[in-house]
Design an enzyme around this catalytic site. Structure first.
Site, PDB file in Angstrom:
ATOM      1  N   SER A 144       0.831  -1.306   0.068  1.00  0.00           N
ATOM      2  CA  SER A 144       0.183   0.037  -0.042  1.00  0.00           C
ATOM      3  C   SER A 144       0.880   1.250   0.047  1.00  0.00           C
ATOM      4  O   SER A 144       1.966   1.220   0.458  1.00  0.00           O
ATOM      5  CB  SER A 144      -0.968   0.016   1.120  1.00  0.00           C
ATOM      6  OG  SER A 144      -1.699  -1.112   1.155  1.00  0.00           O
TER       7      SER A 144
HETATM    8  N1  SAH Z   1      -1.002  -3.627   3.685  1.00  0.00           N
HETATM    9  C1  SAH Z   1      -0.611  -4.558   2.540  1.00  0.00           C
HETATM   10  C2  SAH Z   1      -1.674  -4.588   1.180  1.00  0.00           C
HETATM   11  C3  SAH Z   1      -1.255  -5.776   0.302  1.00  0.00           C
HETATM   12  S1  SAH Z   1      -2.516  -5.576  -1.092  1.00  0.00           S
HETATM   13  C4  SAH Z   1       0.792  -4.076   2.084  1.00  0.00           C
HETATM   14  O1  SAH Z   1       1.023  -2.996   2.420  1.00  0.00           O
HETATM   15  O2  SAH Z   1       1.605  -4.853   1.807  1.00  0.00           O
HETATM   16  C5  SAH Z   1      -4.057  -6.516  -0.276  1.00  0.00           C
HETATM   17  C6  SAH Z   1      -3.601  -7.786   0.195  1.00  0.00           C
HETATM   18  O3  SAH Z   1      -5.025  -8.179   0.639  1.00  0.00           O
HETATM   19  C7  SAH Z   1      -3.164  -8.812  -1.055  1.00  0.00           C
HETATM   20  O4  SAH Z   1      -2.051  -9.296  -0.696  1.00  0.00           O
HETATM   21  C8  SAH Z   1      -4.374  -9.609  -1.305  1.00  0.00           C
HETATM   22  O5  SAH Z   1      -3.883 -11.218  -1.440  1.00  0.00           O
HETATM   23  C9  SAH Z   1      -5.117  -9.736   0.266  1.00  0.00           C
HETATM   24  N2  SAH Z   1      -6.542 -10.068   0.207  1.00  0.00           N
HETATM   25  C10 SAH Z   1      -7.452  -9.821  -0.875  1.00  0.00           C
HETATM   26  N3  SAH Z   1      -8.505 -10.406  -0.269  1.00  0.00           N
HETATM   27  C11 SAH Z   1      -8.355 -11.152   0.679  1.00  0.00           C
HETATM   28  C12 SAH Z   1      -9.077 -11.854   1.510  1.00  0.00           C
HETATM   29  N4  SAH Z   1     -10.413 -12.226   1.218  1.00  0.00           N
HETATM   30  N5  SAH Z   1      -8.624 -12.420   2.612  1.00  0.00           N
HETATM   31  C13 SAH Z   1      -7.106 -12.109   2.899  1.00  0.00           C
HETATM   32  N6  SAH Z   1      -6.440 -11.293   2.258  1.00  0.00           N
HETATM   33  C14 SAH Z   1      -6.935 -10.850   1.093  1.00  0.00           C
END
Ligand code: SAH
Length: 220
Positions: A70
């Site tokens: 993010s």
């Molecule tokens: N805060 C993290 C954001 C990663 S992007 C960072 O800064 O690295 C969002 C993440 O949510 C992705 O890795 C994706 O795989 C995950 N995601 C999407 N749907 C999800 C779900 N139903 N349960 C768990 N994770 C999920």
């Protein structure tokens, strides 16, 4: 991980990090505690080495599997909004991804629970967070639609992926007086603040955002 790697040099140095924090201030982040944690968290550790020189730009960056770490502004803003109700004991994060937001939450709350649905991302995040010796974090490979019922209720819930509709389990696991910050929508997404007061759930639209979709099931 050695000290040198953690503290960073050149494009990952403390000076570069401080410039990011200045930018976050200019963008409207006001919570000093959050700004301090943003200055202290080595974001370059959470991206591939090839992208480390861009880690303190205020942008989302690819972390593989079609996902992104993010944008720092978004991480700071969501954390700030989550904390505005007072100190938080238990926080649930949906979408561990790189583990960066998890690392930012760790020093600010008593305990962080974080779930991720993509196994390789989950594993890498676990390694990084362990290296940073952040000990108040529990991670799980799981579909966030279910929340984490055994660990709830949570006085904070933060989602890093956008569902079209907020899963009922997350609303159910929000403690009385609790706050949830979650992007909602498809192509057009809105960052929502959900608060619970007894049986009453309040929804407040905060700002337009752009997150990856909240997807069902696990990817191993
Ligand atoms: N805060 C993290 C954001 C990663 S992007 C960072 O800064 O690295 C969002 C993440 O949510 C992705 O890795 C994706 O795989 C995950 N995601 C999407 N749907 C999800 C779900 N139903 N349960 C768990 N994770 C999920």
């Amino acid at each position: 991980m050695n000290e040198h790697l953690l503290s960073g040099i050149g494009m990952t140095s403390q000076r570069t990090r401080n410039r990011l924090v200045q930018r976050l201030r200019q963008s409207g982040i006001e919570d000093e505690q959050v700004l301090m944690v943003m200055a202290n968290t080595p974001r370059h550790v959470f991206v591939d080495e090839a992208l480390a020189h861009r880690a303190y730009e205020d942008t989302a960056l690819p972390i593989g599997h079609g996902q992104t770490i993010s944008q720092p502004y978004t991480v700071a803003r969501m954390t700030e909004v989550l904390m505005q109700g007072g100190p938080l004991r238990k926080v649930l994060e949906i979408g561990t991804g790189s583990g960066y937001q998890t690392a930012v939450l760790s020093p600010l709350v008593d305990k962080v629970y974080s779930v991720e649905r993509i196994a390789p991302l989950q594993k890498r995040a676990q390694q990084r967070l362990r290296q940073l010796q952040l000990r108040n974090i529990s991670l799980k490979l799981s579909d966030g639609s279910w929340g984490w019922p055994e660990a709830g209720p949570f006085d904070g819930i933060l989602a890093a992926a956008a569902p079209e509709v907020i899963p009922q389990a997350l609303l159910d696991q929000l403690a009385d007086g609790g706050r949830m910050v979650i992007p909602v929508g498809g192509e057009q997404q809105t960052l929502m603040l959900i608060t619970r007061d007894g049986d009453n759930i309040e929804r407040q639209a905060l700002e337009s955002v752009n997150f990856v979709p909240f997807l069902p099931g696990l990817l191993r």
